[in-house]
Design a protein around this motif. Structure first.
Motif, PDB file in Angstrom:
ATOM      1  N   ASN A  87       5.317   4.481  -1.427  1.00  0.00           N
ATOM      2  CA  ASN A  87       4.615   3.448  -2.195  1.00  0.00           C
ATOM      3  C   ASN A  87       5.248   2.088  -1.954  1.00  0.00           C
ATOM      4  O   ASN A  87       6.368   1.994  -1.444  1.00  0.00           O
ATOM      5  CB  ASN A  87       4.670   3.784  -3.685  1.00  0.00           C
ATOM      6  N   MET A  88       4.534   1.051  -2.330  1.00  0.00           N
ATOM      7  CA  MET A  88       5.036  -0.324  -2.217  1.00  0.00           C
ATOM      8  C   MET A  88       5.570  -0.571  -0.808  1.00  0.00           C
ATOM      9  O   MET A  88       6.681  -1.095  -0.635  1.00  0.00           O
ATOM     10  CB  MET A  88       6.102  -0.573  -3.276  1.00  0.00           C
ATOM     11  N   LEU A  89       4.806  -0.216   0.166  1.00  0.00           N
ATOM     12  CA  LEU A  89       5.261  -0.328   1.555  1.00  0.00           C
ATOM     13  C   LEU A  89       5.432  -1.781   1.971  1.00  0.00           C
ATOM     14  O   LEU A  89       4.696  -2.680   1.523  1.00  0.00           O
ATOM     15  CB  LEU A  89       4.284   0.381   2.480  1.00  0.00           C
ATOM     16  N   GLN A 108       5.875  10.796  -0.074  1.00  0.00           N
ATOM     17  CA  GLN A 108       4.984   9.813  -0.671  1.00  0.00           C
ATOM     18  C   GLN A 108       5.664   8.453  -0.594  1.00  0.00           C
ATOM     19  O   GLN A 108       6.771   8.275  -1.113  1.00  0.00           O
ATOM     20  CB  GLN A 108       4.692  10.179  -2.128  1.00  0.00           C
ATOM     21  N   ARG A 139      10.918   3.834  -4.198  1.00  0.00           N
ATOM     22  CA  ARG A 139       9.587   3.636  -3.594  1.00  0.00           C
ATOM     23  C   ARG A 139       9.034   4.910  -2.965  1.00  0.00           C
ATOM     24  O   ARG A 139       7.829   5.112  -2.921  1.00  0.00           O
ATOM     25  CB  ARG A 139       9.649   2.534  -2.535  1.00  0.00           C
ATOM     26  N   PHE A 140       9.923   5.734  -2.432  1.00  0.00           N
ATOM     27  CA  PHE A 140       9.498   6.952  -1.740  1.00  0.00           C
ATOM     28  C   PHE A 140       9.848   8.171  -2.588  1.00  0.00           C
ATOM     29  O   PHE A 140      10.850   8.181  -3.311  1.00  0.00           O
ATOM     30  CB  PHE A 140      10.212   7.087  -0.398  1.00  0.00           C
ATOM     31  N   THR A 141       9.021   9.203  -2.466  1.00  0.00           N
ATOM     32  CA  THR A 141       9.283  10.458  -3.166  1.00  0.00           C
ATOM     33  C   THR A 141       9.079  11.617  -2.204  1.00  0.00           C
ATOM     34  O   THR A 141       8.017  11.721  -1.581  1.00  0.00           O
ATOM     35  CB  THR A 141       8.345  10.636  -4.366  1.00  0.00           C
ATOM     36  N   GLY A 192       0.803  -1.211   0.000  1.00  0.00           N
ATOM     37  CA  GLY A 192       0.000   0.000   0.000  1.00  0.00           C
ATOM     38  C   GLY A 192       0.838   1.263   0.000  1.00  0.00           C
ATOM     39  O   GLY A 192       2.077   1.216  -0.070  1.00  0.00           O
ATOM     40  N   SER A 193       0.145   2.379   0.094  1.00  0.00           N
ATOM     41  CA  SER A 193       0.796   3.688   0.030  1.00  0.00           C
ATOM     42  C   SER A 193       0.319   4.589   1.164  1.00  0.00           C
ATOM     43  O   SER A 193      -0.808   4.454   1.652  1.00  0.00           O
ATOM     44  CB  SER A 193       0.480   4.372  -1.303  1.00  0.00           C
ATOM     45  N   THR A 248       1.046   8.948   2.409  1.00  0.00           N
ATOM     46  CA  THR A 248       1.754  10.206   2.216  1.00  0.00           C
ATOM     47  C   THR A 248       1.870  10.917   3.553  1.00  0.00           C
ATOM     48  O   THR A 248       0.851  11.201   4.204  1.00  0.00           O
ATOM     49  CB  THR A 248       1.038  11.110   1.211  1.00  0.00           C
TER      50      THR A 248
END
Length: 119
Positions: free
Chosen positions: A83-85, A81, A66-68, A15-16, A18
């Protein structure tokens, strides 16, 4: 310098989320903002940083791809952000401010926000 992190929660693997770090006015004009995390029984580690000078971004090996990290100076806010946790991303996440993106030298810290990734 005041910082307030938010946006943590419980999410399933893959999941994601923010995270947001709201800074006091004009902080982002002069300070780089870093995201750190600390898992139970582990040392705090730097995850990502965005430079105040030119907006350059930096990521740890585990975060890269994965992170931004991004910033909105008008809102005095830096985002992370994620993602792909993965379950290993579970930790308390903190934002911090300093002149440079040197993870060993951050002086100003916000409170943490808990991120839990269930398997």
């Amino acid at each position: 310098v005041q910082l307030q992190a938010s946006g943590g929660g419980l999410v399933q693997t893959g999941g994601s989320l923010t995270l947001s770090c709201v800074a006091s006015k004009s902080t982002l004009d002069y300070y780089s903002i870093g995201w750190f995390r600390q898992a139970p029984g582990k040392e705090r580690e730097g995850v990502s940083c965005i430079s105040s000078f030119d907006g350059s971004t930096y990521y740890s090996g585990s975060a890269k791809g994965r992170f931004t990290i991004s910033r909105d100076n008008a809102k005095n806010t830096v985002y992370l952000q994620m993602n792909m946790l993965k379950p290993e991303d579970t930790a308390v996440y903190y934002c911090a401010a300093d002149r440079n993106c040197d993870y060993s030298k951050f002086d100003y810290w916000g409170q943490g926000t808990q991120v839990t990734v269930s398997s």
